[in-house]
Design a protein around this motif. Structure first.
Motif, PDB file in Angstrom:
ATOM      1  N   TYR A   6      70.740   7.000  43.320  1.00 22.94           N
ATOM      2  CA  TYR A   6      70.706   7.473  44.700  1.00 22.94           C
ATOM      3  C   TYR A   6      70.595   6.309  45.428  1.00 22.94           C
ATOM      4  O   TYR A   6      69.154   5.676  45.525  1.00 22.94           O
ATOM      5  N   ASN A  14      60.819   9.316  55.127  1.00 24.39           N
ATOM      6  CA  ASN A  14      61.529   9.732  54.248  1.00 24.39           C
ATOM      7  C   ASN A  14      62.616  11.008  54.690  1.00 24.39           C
ATOM      8  O   ASN A  14      63.091  11.666  54.141  1.00 24.39           O
ATOM      9  N   GLY A 121      71.013  15.076  51.326  1.00 25.96           N
ATOM     10  CA  GLY A 121      69.504  15.599  50.797  1.00 25.96           C
ATOM     11  C   GLY A 121      69.717  16.775  49.684  1.00 25.96           C
ATOM     12  O   GLY A 121      68.752  16.791  48.851  1.00 25.96           O
ATOM     13  N   GLU A 122      70.194  17.883  50.281  1.00 17.57           N
ATOM     14  CA  GLU A 122      70.215  19.021  49.181  1.00 17.57           C
ATOM     15  C   GLU A 122      70.711  18.942  48.050  1.00 17.57           C
ATOM     16  O   GLU A 122      70.228  19.300  47.054  1.00 17.57           O
ATOM     17  N   ALA A 124      70.875  15.757  46.421  1.00 18.26           N
ATOM     18  CA  ALA A 124      69.924  15.116  45.713  1.00 18.26           C
ATOM     19  C   ALA A 124      68.751  15.802  45.298  1.00 18.26           C
ATOM     20  O   ALA A 124      68.394  15.532  44.070  1.00 18.26           O
ATOM     21  N   GLY A 125      68.424  16.742  45.968  1.00 16.69           N
ATOM     22  CA  GLY A 125      67.281  17.727  45.641  1.00 16.69           C
ATOM     23  C   GLY A 125      67.585  18.652  44.234  1.00 16.69           C
ATOM     24  O   GLY A 125      66.885  18.611  43.345  1.00 16.69           O
ATOM     25  N   ILE A 128      67.816  15.949  41.336  1.00 14.59           N
ATOM     26  CA  ILE A 128      66.327  15.348  41.038  1.00 14.59           C
ATOM     27  C   ILE A 128      65.672  16.755  39.938  1.00 14.59           C
ATOM     28  O   ILE A 128      65.054  16.424  39.137  1.00 14.59           O
ATOM     29  N   ASN A 129      65.967  18.001  40.796  1.00 21.77           N
ATOM     30  CA  ASN A 129      65.395  19.046  40.004  1.00 21.77           C
ATOM     31  C   ASN A 129      65.889  19.349  38.149  1.00 21.77           C
ATOM     32  O   ASN A 129      65.181  19.450  37.586  1.00 21.77           O
ATOM     33  N   LEU A 136      66.524   5.144  42.222  1.00 19.67           N
ATOM     34  CA  LEU A 136      66.561   5.209  43.589  1.00 19.67           C
ATOM     35  C   LEU A 136      66.632   3.851  43.921  1.00 19.67           C
ATOM     36  O   LEU A 136      65.960   2.957  43.712  1.00 19.67           O
ATOM     37  N   PHE A 152      65.144  14.559  49.814  1.00 16.50           N
ATOM     38  CA  PHE A 152      65.584  15.378  48.801  1.00 16.50           C
ATOM     39  C   PHE A 152      66.042  16.787  49.253  1.00 16.50           C
ATOM     40  O   PHE A 152      65.612  17.924  48.790  1.00 16.50           O
ATOM     41  N   LYS A 156      60.822  19.218  47.076  1.00 14.77           N
ATOM     42  CA  LYS A 156      59.567  18.481  47.068  1.00 14.77           C
ATOM     43  C   LYS A 156      59.147  17.949  45.708  1.00 14.77           C
ATOM     44  O   LYS A 156      58.142  18.323  45.078  1.00 14.77           O
ATOM     45  N   PRO A 157      59.938  17.057  45.127  1.00 15.84           N
ATOM     46  CA  PRO A 157      59.691  16.719  43.798  1.00 15.84           C
ATOM     47  C   PRO A 157      58.220  15.668  43.758  1.00 15.84           C
ATOM     48  O   PRO A 157      57.906  15.164  44.669  1.00 15.84           O
TER      49      PRO A 157
END
Length: 183
Positions: A6, A14, A121-122, A124-125, A128-129, A136, A152, A156-157
């Protein structure tokens, strides 16, 4: 196995885009689009075998004359993740509709090189989940924007990171590279 990186510009608070970027008006953005970090970025992206983007990131290029189905970055295979965009996939740009996680898991398993997640961002979120982002690379701009598109998205990781490299530019942009340590 491929590696998903990413690699994105981010504000100190952020956000990967402020209202100027969201509206397609770079002149209204606080992000820095000039300076020594720009040629480094253009050189860095040559290491990637493909670029992955969400719809909003891909559509950002439309503000500057790009058309659906055209690549944003010449010479790099594009995978665009959207259930609402409609265009014919081609050699350079492939529209992926449906399960982005399964597609990216398969893409990583099939490859051996680096894949570039450049936004949004979505997406990436979601990734990451599912523990699919390996590294990164953050081009931290010396700005605080207060609101915009979070790094993300709505996720909120909680992550541990290992700093691999850091470079400061004369315009105060800091490029930091982290490996993600999933627990």
């Amino acid at each position: 196995m491929g590696k998903l990186v990413y690699h994105v510009a981010v504000s100190l608070d952020n956000f990967i885009a402020d209202q100027g970027i969201v509206d397609g008006n770079i002149n209204q953005s606080l992000f820095l689009f000039e300076g020594e970090h720009v040629p480094d970025f253009l050189s860095d992206i040559q290491q990637y075998e493909a670029v992955l983007m969400g719809r909003k990131t891909y559509e950002f290029g439309f503000h500057f004359g790009a058309k659906p189905g055209e690549p944003g970055y010449k010479g790099i295979k594009h995978y665009i993740f959207s259930n609402s965009l409609q265009f014919e996939s081609n050699e350079e740009v492939e529209l992926i509709q449906g399960d982005s996680v399964a597609f990216i898991e398969n893409l990583k398993q099939q490859g051996t090189g680096k894949l570039w997640l450049c936004g949004g961002g979505e997406l990436a979120g979601t990734l990451i989940n599912h523990k699919l982002i390996d590294q990164l690379v953050l081009k931290v701009n010396p700005v605080i924007i207060g609101e915009g598109i979070p790094l993300f998205g709505s996720v909120k990781p909680c992550l541990k990171l290992d700093l691999v490299e850091m470079k400061q530019y004369p315009n105060s942009v800091i490029k930091s590279t982290y490996n993600i340590i999933y627990t």
